[in-house]
Design an enzyme around this catalytic site. Structure first.
Site, PDB file in Angstrom:
ATOM      1  N   ASP A 183       0.781  -1.252  -0.084  1.00  0.00           N
ATOM      2  CA  ASP A 183       0.044   0.020   0.019  1.00  0.00           C
ATOM      3  C   ASP A 183       0.976   1.318  -0.082  1.00  0.00           C
ATOM      4  O   ASP A 183       1.730   1.438   0.830  1.00  0.00           O
ATOM      5  CB  ASP A 183      -0.953   0.145   1.316  1.00  0.00           C
ATOM      6  CG  ASP A 183      -2.107   0.866   0.954  1.00  0.00           C
ATOM      7  OD1 ASP A 183      -1.952   2.231   0.626  1.00  0.00           O
ATOM      8  OD2 ASP A 183      -3.209   0.547   1.214  1.00  0.00           O
ATOM      9  N   SER A 206      -7.268   4.404  -1.040  1.00  0.00           N
ATOM     10  CA  SER A 206      -7.043   2.773  -1.119  1.00  0.00           C
ATOM     11  C   SER A 206      -8.218   2.192  -1.268  1.00  0.00           C
ATOM     12  O   SER A 206      -8.164   1.023  -1.821  1.00  0.00           O
ATOM     13  CB  SER A 206      -6.438   2.531  -0.022  1.00  0.00           C
ATOM     14  OG  SER A 206      -5.008   3.060   0.431  1.00  0.00           O
ATOM     15  N   GLU A 219      -0.837  -8.009   2.980  1.00  0.00           N
ATOM     16  CA  GLU A 219      -0.515  -6.569   2.551  1.00  0.00           C
ATOM     17  C   GLU A 219       0.710  -5.891   3.287  1.00  0.00           C
ATOM     18  O   GLU A 219       0.420  -5.927   4.550  1.00  0.00           O
ATOM     19  CB  GLU A 219      -1.753  -5.705   2.918  1.00  0.00           C
ATOM     20  CG  GLU A 219      -1.628  -4.193   2.359  1.00  0.00           C
ATOM     21  CD  GLU A 219      -2.835  -3.284   2.637  1.00  0.00           C
ATOM     22  OE1 GLU A 219      -3.293  -2.510   2.134  1.00  0.00           O
ATOM     23  OE2 GLU A 219      -3.458  -3.524   3.814  1.00  0.00           O
ATOM     24  N   ASP A 235      -9.526  -1.726   7.804  1.00  0.00           N
ATOM     25  CA  ASP A 235      -9.217  -0.568   6.574  1.00  0.00           C
ATOM     26  C   ASP A 235      -9.382  -1.031   5.346  1.00  0.00           C
ATOM     27  O   ASP A 235      -9.732  -2.391   5.024  1.00  0.00           O
ATOM     28  CB  ASP A 235      -7.567  -0.271   6.764  1.00  0.00           C
ATOM     29  CG  ASP A 235      -7.291   1.033   6.354  1.00  0.00           C
ATOM     30  OD1 ASP A 235      -8.105   1.942   6.029  1.00  0.00           O
ATOM     31  OD2 ASP A 235      -5.995   1.223   6.138  1.00  0.00           O
ATOM     32  N   THR A 281      -8.138  -1.678   2.165  1.00  0.00           N
ATOM     33  CA  THR A 281      -7.689  -2.659   1.088  1.00  0.00           C
ATOM     34  C   THR A 281      -8.316  -3.964   1.770  1.00  0.00           C
ATOM     35  O   THR A 281      -8.787  -4.566   0.981  1.00  0.00           O
ATOM     36  CB  THR A 281      -6.078  -2.689   1.329  1.00  0.00           C
ATOM     37  OG1 THR A 281      -5.601  -1.554   1.009  1.00  0.00           O
ATOM     38  CG2 THR A 281      -5.640  -3.805   0.283  1.00  0.00           C
ATOM     39  N   ASP A 330      -1.520  -0.028  -4.571  1.00  0.00           N
ATOM     40  CA  ASP A 330      -2.836   0.490  -5.109  1.00  0.00           C
ATOM     41  C   ASP A 330      -2.574   1.861  -5.564  1.00  0.00           C
ATOM     42  O   ASP A 330      -3.482   2.458  -6.506  1.00  0.00           O
ATOM     43  CB  ASP A 330      -3.888   0.581  -3.949  1.00  0.00           C
ATOM     44  CG  ASP A 330      -3.109   0.979  -2.514  1.00  0.00           C
ATOM     45  OD1 ASP A 330      -1.945   1.327  -2.640  1.00  0.00           O
ATOM     46  OD2 ASP A 330      -3.803   1.107  -1.565  1.00  0.00           O
ATOM     47  N   HIS A 331      -1.249   2.467  -5.149  1.00  0.00           N
ATOM     48  CA  HIS A 331      -0.890   3.813  -5.533  1.00  0.00           C
ATOM     49  C   HIS A 331       0.183   4.093  -4.801  1.00  0.00           C
ATOM     50  O   HIS A 331       0.809   3.325  -4.183  1.00  0.00           O
ATOM     51  CB  HIS A 331      -2.156   5.153  -4.957  1.00  0.00           C
ATOM     52  CG  HIS A 331      -2.319   4.784  -3.660  1.00  0.00           C
ATOM     53  ND1 HIS A 331      -1.365   5.343  -2.647  1.00  0.00           N
ATOM     54  CD2 HIS A 331      -3.221   4.262  -2.715  1.00  0.00           C
ATOM     55  CE1 HIS A 331      -2.016   5.031  -1.566  1.00  0.00           C
ATOM     56  NE2 HIS A 331      -2.914   4.253  -1.551  1.00  0.00           N
ATOM     57  N   ASP A 387       2.387   2.854   3.400  1.00  0.00           N
ATOM     58  CA  ASP A 387       1.342   3.899   2.794  1.00  0.00           C
ATOM     59  C   ASP A 387       1.504   4.937   4.167  1.00  0.00           C
ATOM     60  O   ASP A 387       1.435   6.197   3.858  1.00  0.00           O
ATOM     61  CB  ASP A 387      -0.055   3.684   2.667  1.00  0.00           C
ATOM     62  CG  ASP A 387      -1.230   4.465   2.517  1.00  0.00           C
ATOM     63  OD1 ASP A 387      -0.894   5.218   1.535  1.00  0.00           O
ATOM     64  OD2 ASP A 387      -1.767   4.648   3.543  1.00  0.00           O
TER      65      ASP A 387
HETATM   66 ZN   LIG Z   1      -3.671   2.734  -0.371  1.00  0.00          ZN
END
Ligand SMILES: [Zn+2]
Ligand SMILES: *[C@@H]1O[C@H](CO)[C@@H](O)[C@H](O)[C@H]1NC(C)=O
Ligand SMILES: *[C@@H]1O[C@H](CO)[C@@H](O)[C@H](O)[C@H]1NC(C)=O
Length: 575
Positions: free
Chosen positions: A95, A143, A335, A194, A196, A383-384, A340
């Site tokens: 993440d 996310s 994850e 959260d 994800t 994811d980014h 992140d």
């Molecule tokens: Zn994220």
């Protein structure tokens, strides 16, 4: 003066055919004059030749299509292999990890371990492509929309938990896998509620509905229980806000309710270690009220919290055992959640330790797959990106220096978040003068961040704006290491895709939309039909259930905007 004439006039030749005449006509603008005296037989021959050519071409095309169709079933070179028998799929998400996080971590790793300049991370050898990350309503995804692309294969709006832009639920690959007989798992280092992990096992119209996400996760949602193994943080949304470490507004205790779904619940490092070799599923392991500490901090309290690598190994072993006698394998999402958070805090020291921890977890997955007899694949992406990270930073107006200093990160023993938390608790327990506070902060920064030359301006800023201190403290490190950040939020840069088997994941080579990663997951597991069934069932349950309570109300633009600003606040680690 040379005439243009020779260029436009074709020299007469014995093979002066009509095509040449027509070409000349195009060049000169003159209509071709046909010669009625031309041989009729030549005309017929031409027509016959043309017809024959047409038929032959059509036949070749038909044969080519048939051949390709047949070979695509037997030759994996075309689309990559989808195994036909039992298989396991490990989907890893880093993440908020962009390409620069890797340059930062490689440089750091080479520096602290005195490694050669060409030493790379484990995952660098597994790179197969990259992914474009935009959501349905923004060029910069969050996310929730990012994970919805993976779980449902659909672009959706920022804040959406496995619902489409029209706010209706979309079946997730994990729900479909469960239906097809796979054993399923989720392993994270943040709250299991959260965005994800939530997208794989729940459907709500805004990610803020974490109480509802917990409810659906344990099996009280429209589809019952869809996950067999859960390891991570986030007890908070399972416990009433009247108990320590609980934050449920409805007063319900889902840990007690979890019994109704046969959950085997563990919550401490000791419980985790005692899982030993026989793990009873379903397993709910929640080791922190919210997030498991950043790796840079966790390593000092290893006796309290398991690492991502340890949770990964335990999960793989448990899932392997649980599926040893079944026709179907397992599907697990693992994850590296807090890369992140280090990005949101703009904390480069915390980030490199998060990336290294993720890399170790990935190596554990690779080793498992190499040793396991069952066919298996690991696919990983982000994811980014978070923070708009840059491994260089211009500090003054002069021509910029071409360097950054990993040694500064190496001297930090804790995250800015942890250091700020110590500062907060100091403020809440003692009333000191600014001079005393200055001394306290000088020592605090030296002890935790390894910075000995804090300036009076930096001290003043920390005293004047304690609430911003996680960001101020990160900035103290970033400046000295010449690490750049462009935002405390996310960025739109493409992120990497990795795989344990280049061949089997051929569909993901090159540059892709994040939704294609989601499509790949359901394709590899061969659960495309089940995804459709699950989506249909969710929509039916939506129609007949009164009030649609499990999905939540359609959020307003203001509510969605508030979600992001809350999640980005410097105090986000202090809930
Ligand atoms: Zn994220
Ligand atoms: C628990 O949540 C309810 C509903 O939001 C709220 O009214 C109450 O004040 C909260 N209690 C605590 C102890 O935070
Ligand atoms: C790291 O700490 C050591 C010991 O205090 C110091 O000598 C060194 O200069 C520091 N490195 C950086 C890059 O600040």
């Amino acid at each position: 003066m040379p005439s243009q004439e020779p260029m436009l006039t074709r020299r007469p030749s014995s093979h002066n055919d009509e095509r040449a005449t027509e070409e000349d006509a195009l060049l000169t603008g003159q209509r071709p004059s046909r010669q009625p005296s031309a041989s009729r037989w030549a005309r017929y021959r031409e027509i016959a030749l043309f017809a024959w050519g047409l038929i032959a071409t059509a036949a070749v095309i038909v044969l080519a299509v048939v051949y390709q169709h047949q070979t695509s079933k037997t030759t994996p070179e075309k689309h990559g292999d989808r195994p036909t028998g039992k298989r396991n799929l490990v989907f890893m998400v880093s993440d908020g990890m962009g390409p620069t996080s890797l340059a930062l971590t490689r440089g750091f790793n080479q520096h602290v371990n005195a490694l050669p300049w060409d030493h790379t991370l484990g995952l660098d050898k597994l790179l197969i492509g990259n992914s474009r990350t935009r959501s349905s309503n923004s060029l910069v995804t969050d996310s929730a929309a990012g994970a919805t692309a993976f779980s449902c294969g659909h672009k959706s709006y920022n804040g959406a938990i496995s619902v489409t832009p029209d706010h209706s639920p979309c079946g997730s690959v994990m729900e479909a896998a469960k239906r097809a007989g796979y054993t399923t798992g989720l392993v994270v280092t943040t709250r299991i509620t959260d965005a994800t992990p939530a997208c794989f096992v729940s459907h709500v119209r805004t990610r803020m509905m974490e109480d509802e996400i917990a409810e659906q996760l344990i099996g009280n949602g429209p589809l019952g229980r869809n996950v067999d193994l859960v390891l991570g943080g986030g007890r908070c949304h399972f416990l009433p806000n009247t108990t320590a470490g609980g934050c449920r507004a409805d007063g319900r205790d889902l840990i007690q309710k979890a019994d109704e779904h046969d959950w085997n619940y563990v919550s401490s490092r000791e419980d985790f270690d005692n899982l030993g070799t026989s793990v009873k599923l379903p397993l709910l392991g929640l080791f922190a009220p919210t997030d498991i500490p950043f790796e840079i901090d966790r390593r000092h309290v290893d006796s309290e919290y398991p690492s991502l690598e340890e949770m990964t190994k335990t999960a793989l072993r448990a899932l392997k055992d649980a599926t040893k006698d079944s026709d179907q394998g397992f599907f697990v999402m693992i994850e590296g959640s807090r890369i992140d958070h280090a990005g949101h805090n703009n904390d480069p020291a915390a980030q490199v330790h998060e990336v290294l921890a993720y890399d170790r977890a990935m190596q554990a997955v690779i080793e498992f797959l190499e040793e396991d007899d069952t066919e298996g694949l690991m696919v990983a992406t982000s994811d980014h990106e978070t923070g708009g990270l840059a491994t260089a930073r211009q500090l003054n107006v002069n021509y910029p220096e071409y360097l950054w200093y990993p040694g500064v990160l190496a001297n930090a023993t804790h995250s800015a978040e942890h250091t700020a938390r110590l500062y907060f608790s100091h403020l809440s327990t003692s009333k000191s003068s600014d001079a005393d506070l200055g001394k306290y902060l000088t020592k605090l920064i030296d002890d935790n961040l390894g910075i000995k030359n804090i300036t009076p301006e930096e001290i003043d800023h920390l005293i004047a704006h304690p609430v911003l201190s996680p960001w101020t403290m990160s900035e103290i490190i970033s400046k000295r290491s010449q690490t750049g950040w462009s935002t405390h939020g996310h960025s739109a840069v493409d992120v990497n895709i990795y795989s344990s088997n280049r061949h089997a994941s051929k569909k993901l080579h090159g540059n892709h939309e994040n939704t294609e990663v989601g499509e790949f997951l359901r394709w590899y597991l061969d659960v495309e039909d089940e995804v459709k069934e699950v989506t249909k069932e969710l929509k039916e349950k939506l129609d007949i259930s009164s009030g649609e309570s499990w999905l939540g109300a359609i959020p307003s633009q203001e509510e969605l905007a508030k979600v992001e600003s809350h999640l980005m606040s410097p105090q986000r680690g202090f809930d």
